[in-house]
Write an enzyme that holds these catalytic residues in place. Structure first.
Site, PDB file in Angstrom:
ATOM      1  N   LYS A  49      45.382  37.099  68.167  1.00  9.21           N
ATOM      2  CA  LYS A  49      46.007  37.343  69.473  1.00  9.21           C
ATOM      3  C   LYS A  49      44.931  37.233  70.548  1.00  9.21           C
ATOM      4  O   LYS A  49      44.821  38.058  71.463  1.00  9.21           O
ATOM      5  CB  LYS A  49      46.669  38.730  69.470  1.00  9.21           C
ATOM      6  CG  LYS A  49      47.595  38.988  70.655  1.00  9.21           C
ATOM      7  CD  LYS A  49      48.811  38.090  70.703  1.00  9.21           C
ATOM      8  CE  LYS A  49      49.711  38.475  71.885  1.00  9.21           C
ATOM      9  NZ  LYS A  49      50.777  37.479  72.106  1.00  9.21           N
ATOM     10  N   TYR A  73      42.051  49.706  60.788  1.00  7.29           N
ATOM     11  CA  TYR A  73      41.648  50.434  59.592  1.00  7.29           C
ATOM     12  C   TYR A  73      40.390  51.269  59.813  1.00  7.29           C
ATOM     13  O   TYR A  73      40.047  52.096  58.985  1.00  7.29           O
ATOM     14  CB  TYR A  73      41.436  49.464  58.429  1.00  7.29           C
ATOM     15  CG  TYR A  73      42.606  49.413  57.468  1.00  7.29           C
ATOM     16  CD1 TYR A  73      43.890  49.734  57.895  1.00  7.29           C
ATOM     17  CD2 TYR A  73      42.440  49.042  56.141  1.00  7.29           C
ATOM     18  CE1 TYR A  73      44.962  49.672  57.033  1.00  7.29           C
ATOM     19  CE2 TYR A  73      43.516  48.988  55.271  1.00  7.29           C
ATOM     20  CZ  TYR A  73      44.766  49.301  55.720  1.00  7.29           C
ATOM     21  OH  TYR A  73      45.824  49.246  54.850  1.00  7.29           O
TER      22      TYR A  73
END
Length: 436
Positions: free
Chosen positions: A220, A150
């Protein structure tokens, strides 16, 4: 007399009995679903508080309507009003084509620093679902809303900026594993300790306030060790340093295992859970997407970064009926600023057809009502929505997936909900003193 919501010195909202709440009706199907939602909200508030409380809705402009009237997609005045009145709600907004603001939604979130995208995911009995046991899905997603992708830091392949950045990586930073130099686009993924911690802090506070059993950090970090891995590390730091007497974390378990053995670590964890401590754990993102299908009961509150949260929110929404019934809110728990929103798109080809499901904006309004402390009104709406679904009187998205359903227009579905407000229970059954 209507007045503004304010933020008190104690960090809590001061909500008058007659608050002014700004709204953006949205583009495409936005005006149709907003008209229905506003009627639902007003009816529920009137019934919940016997007319002693009301909401005065104040329209602010954004999107196509704003552009047509002002020449701007997101006028500065609209952002100022959203700040001034603290809490607002919006329909879906289109993304301008051909330059300018990359996304109106992103622009609003960043300008107001709405760092937490909160998406509760829970099944309504009778809603068509592609999974066997959708009732097992009951989670609240806290998605970081200002960093990660973002941030919008990227450069197109072949551009001067991409070439300059690539040269810096190779010559200054010693990077040797760019597979196709001279032919690559680049994006930068900022993930900060401050941004990660405030997101996880809000998720933990939500879990504790609502007596929920766990917070799961989804990441992750096995591949992106300093961004996604940093998120996990900083999340555990918040749990241990700020909520140590109320939580037990998997990294604590890991330390105990290394020092005293697995049996001892397991015993300490069992004792912590027995004492009612919040379990803070983590999971790799791809495994999480598998586990929400196999074992969704294992997860309650989920905290994650932006891109992971995007995938996860929509995947979970699909399990409980689709994004058309998924609510959402963008919140800064420090300033109090909050913008609740329909989570789906503008669906322009259906604009004016009076056919789409208004449940996303309606349930987002329920989140708003709960946020300002008006849970009684929110509960009336969710009970009435459940009743409409149980009676199989629904809009076309559900109608196409149900047997023996009655097809309703958007406005008719709204009236179906309104007719049940205050006279049905949480399982969609009539209250003993009421009749339909």
């Amino acid at each position: 007399m209507a007045s503004k919501i304010t933020m008190g010195s104690n960090g809590k909202l001061n909500v008058p009995d007659n608050p002014i709440i700004p709204f953006i009706e949205g583009d495409g199907i936005g005006p149709e679903i907003w008209q229905v939602a506003e009627k639902v909200f007003n009816t529920a508030v009137a019934k919940a508080y016997n007319g002693k409380r009301t909401i005065e809705w104040k329209e602010i402009l954004a999107g196509e309507k704003a552009f047509k009237q002002t020449g701007e997609w997101l006028p500065a005045e609209s952002l100022q009003i959203a700040k001034e009145y603290i809490v607002s709600i919006k329909g879906p907004l289109t993304t301008p084509i051909g330059g300018g603001i990359r996304s109106l939604n992103v622009a609003m979130r960043q300008d107001l620093d709405l760092y937490a995208c909160v998406r509760p995911v829970k099944w309504f009995k009778g809603v068509p679902s592609p999974v066997v046991n959708p009732q097992d899905v009951d989670m609240v997603i806290f998605r970081e809303n200002t960093e990660d992708i973002y941030a919008g830091i990227e450069w197109k392949a072949g551009s001067d900026q991409a070439k300059k950045f690539e040269k810096f990586l190779i010559e200054e930073m010693g990077v040797k594993n760019i597979r196709f130099p001279g032919d690559s686009s680049y994006g930068v993924k900022p993930v900060s300790s401050e941004g990660s911690k405030r997101l996880v802090r809000s998720a933990i506070e939500h879990a504790l306030e609502n007596m929920l059993p766990s917070v799961t950090l989804v990441h992750k970090g096995n591949i992106m060790k300093f961004t996604e891995g940093g998120f996990k590390t900083w999340g555990y730091e918040v749990a241990r340093q700020e909520f140590g007497d109320k939580t037990f974390t998997w990294d604590e378990w890991d330390e105990l295992k290394k020092e005293h053995g697995e049996a001892h670590a397991n015993e300490v964890q069992r004792k912590a859970i027995h004492e009612g401590k919040l379990l803070v754990k983590d999971i790799i993102a791809d495994n999480f997407l598998q586990q929400i299908l196999i074992a969704p009961k294992e997860f309650s509150v989920v905290a994650t970064l932006n891109l992971n949260g995007d995938y996860i929110s929509d995947a979970l929404a699909a399990e409980v009926g689709g994004i058309g019934i998924a609510p959402g809110g963008n919140i800064n728990y420090k300033t109090g600023y909050a913008v609740f929103e329909a989570t789906h798109g503008t669906a322009p080809k259906f604009a004016g057809t009076n056919s789409m499901n208004p449940s996303s904006i309606i349930l987002s309004g329920c989140m708003l009502l709960e946020y300002i402390g008006w849970k009684e009104a929110a509960d009336l709406i969710t009970d009435a929505l459940q009743a409409a679904i149980m009676r199989k009187r629904v809009t076309i998205d559900f109608y196409n997936l149900m047997t023996g359903a009655t097809l309703l227009k958007t406005s008719e579905f709204g009236e179906e909900i309104i007719s049940s407000i205050g006279i049905v229970t949480g399982d969609g059954q009539l209250k003993k003193s009421s009749s339909l």
